[in-house]
Design a protein around this motif. Sequence first.
Motif, PDB file in Angstrom:
ATOM      1  N   LYS A  42      -8.038   4.396   9.254  1.00  0.00           N
ATOM      2  CA  LYS A  42      -6.987   4.232  10.256  1.00  0.00           C
ATOM      3  C   LYS A  42      -5.590   4.483   9.693  1.00  0.00           C
ATOM      4  N   VAL A  43      -5.394   4.189   8.404  1.00  0.00           N
ATOM      5  CA  VAL A  43      -4.093   4.407   7.772  1.00  0.00           C
ATOM      6  C   VAL A  43      -4.329   4.922   6.355  1.00  0.00           C
ATOM      7  N   VAL A  44      -3.512   5.874   5.935  1.00  0.00           N
ATOM      8  CA  VAL A  44      -3.544   6.355   4.555  1.00  0.00           C
ATOM      9  C   VAL A  44      -2.165   6.087   3.963  1.00  0.00           C
ATOM     10  N   VAL A  45      -2.130   5.272   2.900  1.00  0.00           N
ATOM     11  CA  VAL A  45      -0.881   4.923   2.223  1.00  0.00           C
ATOM     12  C   VAL A  45      -0.916   5.588   0.859  1.00  0.00           C
ATOM     13  N   ASN A  46      -0.130   6.659   0.704  1.00  0.00           N
ATOM     14  CA  ASN A  46      -0.228   7.510  -0.468  1.00  0.00           C
ATOM     15  C   ASN A  46      -1.685   7.983  -0.565  1.00  0.00           C
ATOM     16  N   ASP A  47      -2.443   7.529  -1.551  1.00  0.00           N
ATOM     17  CA  ASP A  47      -3.842   7.962  -1.658  1.00  0.00           C
ATOM     18  C   ASP A  47      -4.821   6.832  -1.345  1.00  0.00           C
ATOM     19  N   GLU A  48      -4.318   5.725  -0.835  1.00  0.00           N
ATOM     20  CA  GLU A  48      -5.184   4.572  -0.542  1.00  0.00           C
ATOM     21  C   GLU A  48      -5.419   4.476   0.959  1.00  0.00           C
ATOM     22  N   VAL A  49      -6.664   4.223   1.342  1.00  0.00           N
ATOM     23  CA  VAL A  49      -7.004   4.182   2.765  1.00  0.00           C
ATOM     24  C   VAL A  49      -7.145   2.744   3.248  1.00  0.00           C
ATOM     25  N   VAL A  50      -6.793   2.540   4.507  1.00  0.00           N
ATOM     26  CA  VAL A  50      -7.014   1.277   5.213  1.00  0.00           C
ATOM     27  C   VAL A  50      -7.966   1.589   6.353  1.00  0.00           C
ATOM     28  N   THR A  51      -9.103   0.909   6.384  1.00  0.00           N
ATOM     29  CA  THR A  51     -10.126   1.218   7.374  1.00  0.00           C
ATOM     30  C   THR A  51     -10.086   0.243   8.544  1.00  0.00           C
ATOM     31  N   SER A  52     -10.819   0.602   9.592  1.00  0.00           N
ATOM     32  CA  SER A  52     -10.924  -0.289  10.750  1.00  0.00           C
ATOM     33  C   SER A  52     -11.589  -1.610  10.360  1.00  0.00           C
ATOM     34  N   TYR A  53     -12.494  -1.563   9.373  1.00  0.00           N
ATOM     35  CA  TYR A  53     -13.132  -2.791   8.890  1.00  0.00           C
ATOM     36  C   TYR A  53     -12.128  -3.685   8.175  1.00  0.00           C
ATOM     37  N   ASP A  54     -11.262  -3.085   7.349  1.00  0.00           N
ATOM     38  CA  ASP A  54     -10.196  -3.845   6.695  1.00  0.00           C
ATOM     39  C   ASP A  54      -9.314  -4.533   7.733  1.00  0.00           C
ATOM     40  N   ILE A  55      -8.962  -3.773   8.775  1.00  0.00           N
ATOM     41  CA  ILE A  55      -8.080  -4.299   9.823  1.00  0.00           C
ATOM     42  C   ILE A  55      -8.753  -5.441  10.570  1.00  0.00           C
ATOM     43  N   ALA A  56     -10.058  -5.299  10.834  1.00  0.00           N
ATOM     44  CA  ALA A  56     -10.791  -6.352  11.535  1.00  0.00           C
ATOM     45  C   ALA A  56     -10.819  -7.642  10.719  1.00  0.00           C
ATOM     46  N   ARG A  57     -11.034  -7.515   9.411  1.00  0.00           N
ATOM     47  CA  ARG A  57     -11.055  -8.718   8.564  1.00  0.00           C
ATOM     48  C   ARG A  57      -9.678  -9.373   8.490  1.00  0.00           C
ATOM     49  N   ARG A  58      -8.620  -8.556   8.383  1.00  0.00           N
ATOM     50  CA  ARG A  58      -7.284  -9.134   8.306  1.00  0.00           C
ATOM     51  C   ARG A  58      -6.889  -9.759   9.647  1.00  0.00           C
ATOM     52  N   THR A  59      -7.307  -9.143  10.751  1.00  0.00           N
ATOM     53  CA  THR A  59      -7.050  -9.733  12.065  1.00  0.00           C
ATOM     54  C   THR A  59      -7.735 -11.095  12.180  1.00  0.00           C
ATOM     55  N   ALA A  60      -8.961 -11.187  11.683  1.00  0.00           N
ATOM     56  CA  ALA A  60      -9.667 -12.467  11.685  1.00  0.00           C
ATOM     57  C   ALA A  60      -8.945 -13.487  10.810  1.00  0.00           C
ATOM     58  N   GLN A 302      13.273  -6.312  -0.891  1.00  0.00           N
ATOM     59  CA  GLN A 302      14.045  -5.123  -1.245  1.00  0.00           C
ATOM     60  C   GLN A 302      13.170  -4.096  -1.952  1.00  0.00           C
ATOM     61  N   PHE A 303      12.356  -4.554  -2.894  1.00  0.00           N
ATOM     62  CA  PHE A 303      11.498  -3.633  -3.630  1.00  0.00           C
ATOM     63  C   PHE A 303      10.443  -3.036  -2.717  1.00  0.00           C
ATOM     64  N   LEU A 304       9.898  -3.843  -1.806  1.00  0.00           N
ATOM     65  CA  LEU A 304       8.897  -3.338  -0.869  1.00  0.00           C
ATOM     66  C   LEU A 304       9.510  -2.279   0.042  1.00  0.00           C
ATOM     67  N   ASP A 305      10.747  -2.492   0.464  1.00  0.00           N
ATOM     68  CA  ASP A 305      11.443  -1.496   1.287  1.00  0.00           C
ATOM     69  C   ASP A 305      11.616  -0.193   0.513  1.00  0.00           C
ATOM     70  N   GLU A 306      11.906  -0.301  -0.785  1.00  0.00           N
ATOM     71  CA  GLU A 306      12.053   0.899  -1.618  1.00  0.00           C
ATOM     72  C   GLU A 306      10.723   1.651  -1.703  1.00  0.00           C
ATOM     73  N   LEU A 307       9.655   0.910  -1.909  1.00  0.00           N
ATOM     74  CA  LEU A 307       8.328   1.531  -2.000  1.00  0.00           C
ATOM     75  C   LEU A 307       7.965   2.220  -0.693  1.00  0.00           C
ATOM     76  N   ARG A 308       8.272   1.554   0.418  1.00  0.00           N
ATOM     77  CA  ARG A 308       7.940   2.110   1.729  1.00  0.00           C
ATOM     78  C   ARG A 308       8.733   3.397   1.998  1.00  0.00           C
ATOM     79  N   SER A 309       9.993   3.417   1.601  1.00  0.00           N
ATOM     80  CA  SER A 309      10.856   4.570   1.907  1.00  0.00           C
ATOM     81  C   SER A 309      10.393   5.838   1.168  1.00  0.00           C
ATOM     82  N   SER A 310       9.735   5.669   0.034  1.00  0.00           N
ATOM     83  CA  SER A 310       9.293   6.837  -0.747  1.00  0.00           C
ATOM     84  C   SER A 310       7.782   7.101  -0.615  1.00  0.00           C
ATOM     85  N   ALA A 311       7.095   6.304   0.220  1.00  0.00           N
ATOM     86  CA  ALA A 311       5.649   6.438   0.338  1.00  0.00           C
ATOM     87  C   ALA A 311       5.251   7.444   1.403  1.00  0.00           C
ATOM     88  N   ARG A 312       4.017   7.933   1.285  1.00  0.00           N
ATOM     89  CA  ARG A 312       3.423   8.773   2.323  1.00  0.00           C
ATOM     90  C   ARG A 312       2.480   7.886   3.145  1.00  0.00           C
TER      91      ARG A 312
END
Length: 316
Positions: A42-60, A302-312
Amino acid sequence: MRAHSQLKTGLLAAALAIAPFSLENPTPSPIGISAAHASEIKVVVNDEVVTSYDIARRTAFLKLQRRSGNLRQLAVEELTDEALKRSAIRRAGIRIPDSQVDAAFANFSKGNKLSASQMSQILNQAGVTAKHFKEFIRVQIAWGQVIRARSQRNNLMSEQDVVAKMLEQGGQKPTSTEYLLQQVIFVIPQDKRSSLLKRRRSEAANMRGRVTGCDNTQELATQIRDVTVRDLGRVLELRLPDRWAKDVKGLQEGQTTRVKDTERGVEFLVVCRARAVSDDRVAQLEFSTQALEDSGGDLGKQFLDELRSSARIQKR
């Protein structure tokens, strides 16, 4: 199992910023192995994937915390942030061992009057799974180390600058206690932890009662199986590890800390020497520690914002 009305967070939860859980009749989740196998990216962050299963567990997980709002969207945002954090953790070369995560999980369970297996059962029933929660713990611990290291680099003033600043303000150099420490470790293999822990605690308490200083620890250790003695050298009070700071402060030469369970086994520290010191280094640490406390709350964001601004980041 008797349902608990609310899961108390305790000190570990506070450190990990975990919201209180609600365990009042947790609703069984349909999420299972088949869902994991059928998950989609469902989401690709740089080269790491987030799946629908990951999202379901985090929603729970969010449901268990009784969070409000669009929980699926919140889950996606949290998992995206965690992927960014993991990339920074890898670059920093930080690795949190399974033993440390398992110990944190066990302590969290114990603080809520549950065994680790009972906690796992609750998490699995709610659709979170113990594996997902442990990964959450691992990231939080490692991210804290990343931010602390980054904060210290940013805030550490030079000794000369600190002394000059203090003299400008008419202040005096602070004093601190410098400890010369030994660490005594009663090693427990991870696969034998449950069967040996009680006995090793008893052995450690017995040795601790016989310690009169750092001169006889090595000799005492040779009389007991699988005991390691490490010289930690000189440590200023401001640089004591968080795990031991409260136990060490105020101790005098020849005294020991209480016995403590750790990921390695059972441990205690011995104070070889304690003396008051006052110099430029203490002044530097005093000022830098205060600067870290004053600004630490915003540095992670602040650091997380920096990471997000340069991420794919690609959502599907």
